[in-house]
Design a protein around this motif. Structure first.
Motif, PDB file in Angstrom:
ATOM      1  N   PHE A   1       0.834  -1.199   0.000  1.00  0.00           N
ATOM      2  CA  PHE A   1       0.000   0.000   0.000  1.00  0.00           C
ATOM      3  C   PHE A   1       0.871   1.252   0.000  1.00  0.00           C
ATOM      4  CE2 PHE A   1      -2.851   3.228   1.495  1.00  0.00           C
ATOM      5  CZ  PHE A   1      -4.121   2.830   1.109  1.00  0.00           C
ATOM      6  N   ARG A   2       1.840   1.307   0.893  1.00  0.00           N
ATOM      7  CA  ARG A   2       2.684   2.502   0.994  1.00  0.00           C
ATOM      8  C   ARG A   2       3.512   2.718  -0.269  1.00  0.00           C
ATOM      9  NH1 ARG A   2       2.980   5.006   5.927  1.00  0.00           N
ATOM     10  NH2 ARG A   2       2.345   3.837   7.787  1.00  0.00           N
ATOM     11  N   ARG A   3       3.898   1.651  -0.956  1.00  0.00           N
ATOM     12  CA  ARG A   3       4.688   1.796  -2.185  1.00  0.00           C
ATOM     13  C   ARG A   3       3.871   2.395  -3.321  1.00  0.00           C
ATOM     14  NH1 ARG A   3       7.003  -3.354  -0.963  1.00  0.00           N
ATOM     15  NH2 ARG A   3       5.446  -4.332  -2.310  1.00  0.00           N
ATOM     16  N   ALA A   4       2.565   2.145  -3.331  1.00  0.00           N
ATOM     17  CA  ALA A   4       1.749   2.500  -4.499  1.00  0.00           C
ATOM     18  C   ALA A   4       0.814   3.675  -4.285  1.00  0.00           C
ATOM     19  CB  ALA A   4       0.931   1.277  -4.933  1.00  0.00           C
ATOM     20  N   VAL A   5       0.455   3.980  -3.037  1.00  0.00           N
ATOM     21  CA  VAL A   5      -0.563   4.994  -2.756  1.00  0.00           C
ATOM     22  C   VAL A   5       0.093   6.230  -2.134  1.00  0.00           C
ATOM     23  CG1 VAL A   5      -2.665   5.510  -1.457  1.00  0.00           C
ATOM     24  CG2 VAL A   5      -2.336   3.221  -2.442  1.00  0.00           C
ATOM     25  N   HIS A   6      -0.217   7.381  -2.692  1.00  0.00           N
ATOM     26  CA  HIS A   6       0.271   8.640  -2.128  1.00  0.00           C
ATOM     27  C   HIS A   6      -0.579   8.970  -0.907  1.00  0.00           C
ATOM     28  CE1 HIS A   6       1.989  12.707  -2.134  1.00  0.00           C
ATOM     29  NE2 HIS A   6       0.763  13.139  -1.876  1.00  0.00           N
ATOM     30  N   ILE A   7       0.031   8.975   0.274  1.00  0.00           N
ATOM     31  CA  ILE A   7      -0.690   9.199   1.526  1.00  0.00           C
ATOM     32  C   ILE A   7      -0.418  10.616   2.014  1.00  0.00           C
ATOM     33  CG2 ILE A   7      -1.037   8.410   3.889  1.00  0.00           C
ATOM     34  CD1 ILE A   7      -0.008   5.674   3.075  1.00  0.00           C
ATOM     35  N   CYS A   8      -1.488  11.372   2.187  1.00  0.00           N
ATOM     36  CA  CYS A   8      -1.341  12.750   2.640  1.00  0.00           C
ATOM     37  C   CYS A   8      -2.474  13.071   3.614  1.00  0.00           C
ATOM     38  CB  CYS A   8      -1.323  13.708   1.443  1.00  0.00           C
ATOM     39  SG  CYS A   8      -2.791  13.614   0.397  1.00  0.00           S
ATOM     40  N   ALA A   9      -2.707  14.344   3.867  1.00  0.00           N
ATOM     41  CA  ALA A   9      -3.735  14.728   4.836  1.00  0.00           C
ATOM     42  C   ALA A   9      -4.219  16.137   4.541  1.00  0.00           C
ATOM     43  CB  ALA A   9      -3.186  14.650   6.257  1.00  0.00           C
ATOM     44  N   VAL A  10      -5.367  16.470   5.105  1.00  0.00           N
ATOM     45  CA  VAL A  10      -5.923  17.813   4.959  1.00  0.00           C
ATOM     46  C   VAL A  10      -4.934  18.838   5.512  1.00  0.00           C
ATOM     47  CG1 VAL A  10      -7.823  19.331   5.648  1.00  0.00           C
ATOM     48  CG2 VAL A  10      -8.286  16.938   5.066  1.00  0.00           C
ATOM     49  N   VAL A  11      -4.361  18.553   6.674  1.00  0.00           N
ATOM     50  CA  VAL A  11      -3.306  19.372   7.275  1.00  0.00           C
ATOM     51  C   VAL A  11      -2.091  18.481   7.469  1.00  0.00           C
ATOM     52  CG1 VAL A  11      -2.623  20.620   9.366  1.00  0.00           C
ATOM     53  CG2 VAL A  11      -4.860  21.032   8.351  1.00  0.00           C
ATOM     54  N   ARG A  12      -0.925  18.949   7.067  1.00  0.00           N
ATOM     55  CA  ARG A  12       0.251  18.085   6.994  1.00  0.00           C
ATOM     56  C   ARG A  12       1.100  18.056   8.256  1.00  0.00           C
ATOM     57  NH1 ARG A  12       0.543  16.747   1.468  1.00  0.00           N
ATOM     58  NH2 ARG A  12      -1.545  17.228   0.680  1.00  0.00           N
ATOM     59  N   CYS A  13       0.832  18.950   9.210  1.00  0.00           N
ATOM     60  CA  CYS A  13       1.587  18.965  10.459  1.00  0.00           C
ATOM     61  C   CYS A  13       0.679  18.556  11.617  1.00  0.00           C
ATOM     62  CB  CYS A  13       2.149  20.356  10.732  1.00  0.00           C
ATOM     63  SG  CYS A  13       3.330  20.945   9.494  1.00  0.00           S
ATOM     64  N   PHE A  14       1.270  18.042  12.666  1.00  0.00           N
ATOM     65  CA  PHE A  14       0.524  17.671  13.867  1.00  0.00           C
ATOM     66  C   PHE A  14      -0.064  18.940  14.488  1.00  0.00           C
ATOM     67  CE2 PHE A  14       1.117  16.572  18.595  1.00  0.00           C
ATOM     68  CZ  PHE A  14      -0.200  16.122  18.704  1.00  0.00           C
ATOM     69  N   PRO A  15      -1.395  19.025  14.625  1.00  0.00           N
ATOM     70  CA  PRO A  15      -1.999  20.243  15.179  1.00  0.00           C
ATOM     71  C   PRO A  15      -1.701  20.471  16.652  1.00  0.00           C
ATOM     72  CG  PRO A  15      -3.600  18.948  13.912  1.00  0.00           C
ATOM     73  CD  PRO A  15      -2.400  18.082  14.127  1.00  0.00           C
ATOM     74  N   GLY A  16      -1.237  19.441  17.356  1.00  0.00           N
ATOM     75  CA  GLY A  16      -1.019  19.555  18.787  1.00  0.00           C
ATOM     76  C   GLY A  16      -2.184  18.951  19.556  1.00  0.00           C
ATOM     77  N   ARG A  17      -2.037  18.888  20.856  1.00  0.00           N
ATOM     78  CA  ARG A  17      -3.072  18.298  21.693  1.00  0.00           C
ATOM     79  C   ARG A  17      -4.219  19.273  21.909  1.00  0.00           C
ATOM     80  NH1 ARG A  17      -2.927  13.056  21.908  1.00  0.00           N
ATOM     81  NH2 ARG A  17      -3.835  13.019  23.982  1.00  0.00           N
ATOM     82  N   ASN A  18      -5.401  18.722  22.086  1.00  0.00           N
ATOM     83  CA  ASN A  18      -6.568  19.525  22.433  1.00  0.00           C
ATOM     84  C   ASN A  18      -6.337  20.154  23.812  1.00  0.00           C
ATOM     85  OD1 ASN A  18      -9.168  20.348  23.382  1.00  0.00           O
ATOM     86  ND2 ASN A  18     -10.125  18.973  21.913  1.00  0.00           N
ATOM     87  N   PRO A  19      -6.518  21.464  23.963  1.00  0.00           N
ATOM     88  CA  PRO A  19      -6.297  22.103  25.275  1.00  0.00           C
ATOM     89  C   PRO A  19      -7.160  21.502  26.379  1.00  0.00           C
ATOM     90  CG  PRO A  19      -6.463  23.763  23.555  1.00  0.00           C
ATOM     91  CD  PRO A  19      -6.829  22.455  22.918  1.00  0.00           C
ATOM     92  N   ALA A  20      -8.316  20.931  25.989  1.00  0.00           N
ATOM     93  CA  ALA A  20      -9.193  20.313  26.990  1.00  0.00           C
ATOM     94  C   ALA A  20      -8.679  18.948  27.429  1.00  0.00           C
ATOM     95  CB  ALA A  20     -10.613  20.180  26.427  1.00  0.00           C
ATOM     96  N   GLY A  21      -7.617  18.460  26.765  1.00  0.00           N
ATOM     97  CA  GLY A  21      -7.033  17.180  27.149  1.00  0.00           C
ATOM     98  C   GLY A  21      -7.720  15.963  26.573  1.00  0.00           C
ATOM     99  N   THR A  22      -8.574  16.163  25.561  1.00  0.00           N
ATOM    100  CA  THR A  22      -9.300  15.046  24.964  1.00  0.00           C
ATOM    101  C   THR A  22      -8.800  14.786  23.552  1.00  0.00           C
ATOM    102  OG1 THR A  22     -11.024  16.607  24.269  1.00  0.00           O
ATOM    103  CG2 THR A  22     -11.386  15.404  26.333  1.00  0.00           C
ATOM    104  N   GLY A  23      -7.664  14.166  23.436  1.00  0.00           N
ATOM    105  CA  GLY A  23      -7.133  13.811  22.129  1.00  0.00           C
ATOM    106  C   GLY A  23      -6.414  14.961  21.446  1.00  0.00           C
TER     107      GLY A  23
END
Length: 205
Positions: A81-103
């Motif tokens: 899968f990783r060899r053949a499929v271009h894997i990306c995301a809506v936002v490319r950097c880690f947004p950080g933790r939720n300030p409320a502490g839930t994920g």
């Protein structure tokens, strides 16, 4: 210069710009993308998490293990899968933790807007025949926002930036999600997976 060489050079130039991007002040670390030049299939997630940020590879922890287990059950290994499929995301950097502490924190509108240029450029360069959207945030970048019940298990025709492609939506494989606890939702997942692996664009995986 041949068209293939020009495309490869343009893709490499795009990636250099992507990995150098530092537009968003509130994200953590550097951009993460599983780039595959010439891919006919793109997978678009929401955003990398802390483990992906540290390892420099998308879907590299719990959500990734669950995602790739779905395909492994159909005979598609993570490596293939990783060899053949271009894997990306809506936002490319880690947004950080939720300030409320839930994920993890959800990307905000400015971060999504900043990263949209990267997604649009990759669509233009790769011209995929199939896009796999993981979760409703990813799906909403291509088609009208709807509940996952209405999105999963269907083959959608979508267009973005003048590029037309088929779109299949998967639920987010986060361990926090309870959506797949319902049998009817599991059936929708299985239908989506079947559509992906039988799609002509997926034949090279």
């Amino acid at each position: 210069m041949s068209a293939a060489k020009a495309n490869a050079r343009n893709f490499a130039s795009h990636l250099a710009g992507l990995f150098a991007c530092r537009l968003c002040p509130n994200v953590v670390g550097r951009p993460i993308t599983g780039a595959v030049a010439g891919a006919r299939v793109m997978l678009v997630g929401q955003a990398p998490g802390p483990h992906e940020e540290r390892g420099g590879r998308p879907f590299a922890h719990t959500a990734g293990r669950r995602l790739f287990s779905w395909f492994a059950a159909l005979g598609i290994s993570e490596e293939s899968f990783r060899r053949a499929v271009h894997i990306c995301a809506v936002v490319r950097c880690f947004p950080g933790r939720n300030p409320a502490g839930t994920g993890d924190r959800l990307p905000d509108a400015d971060e999504i807007g900043n990263c949209a240029r990267h997604l649009d450029r990759e669509l233009a360069l790769l011209r995929p025949s199939l896009v796999i959207a993981v979760g409703t945030l990813a799906a909403s970048q291509f088609i009208e926002k709807q509940s996952l019940d209405m999105l999963a298990g269907r083959l959608h025709r979508a267009s973005r930036g003048g590029i037309d492609f088929d779109l299949v939506v998967l639920p987010h494989p986060s361990g926090r999600s309870t959506w797949l606890n319902h049998p009817e939702h599991r059936a929708l997942l299985e239908r989506s997976l079947s559509m992906i692996v039988s799609h002509p664009g997926f034949s090279s995986v």
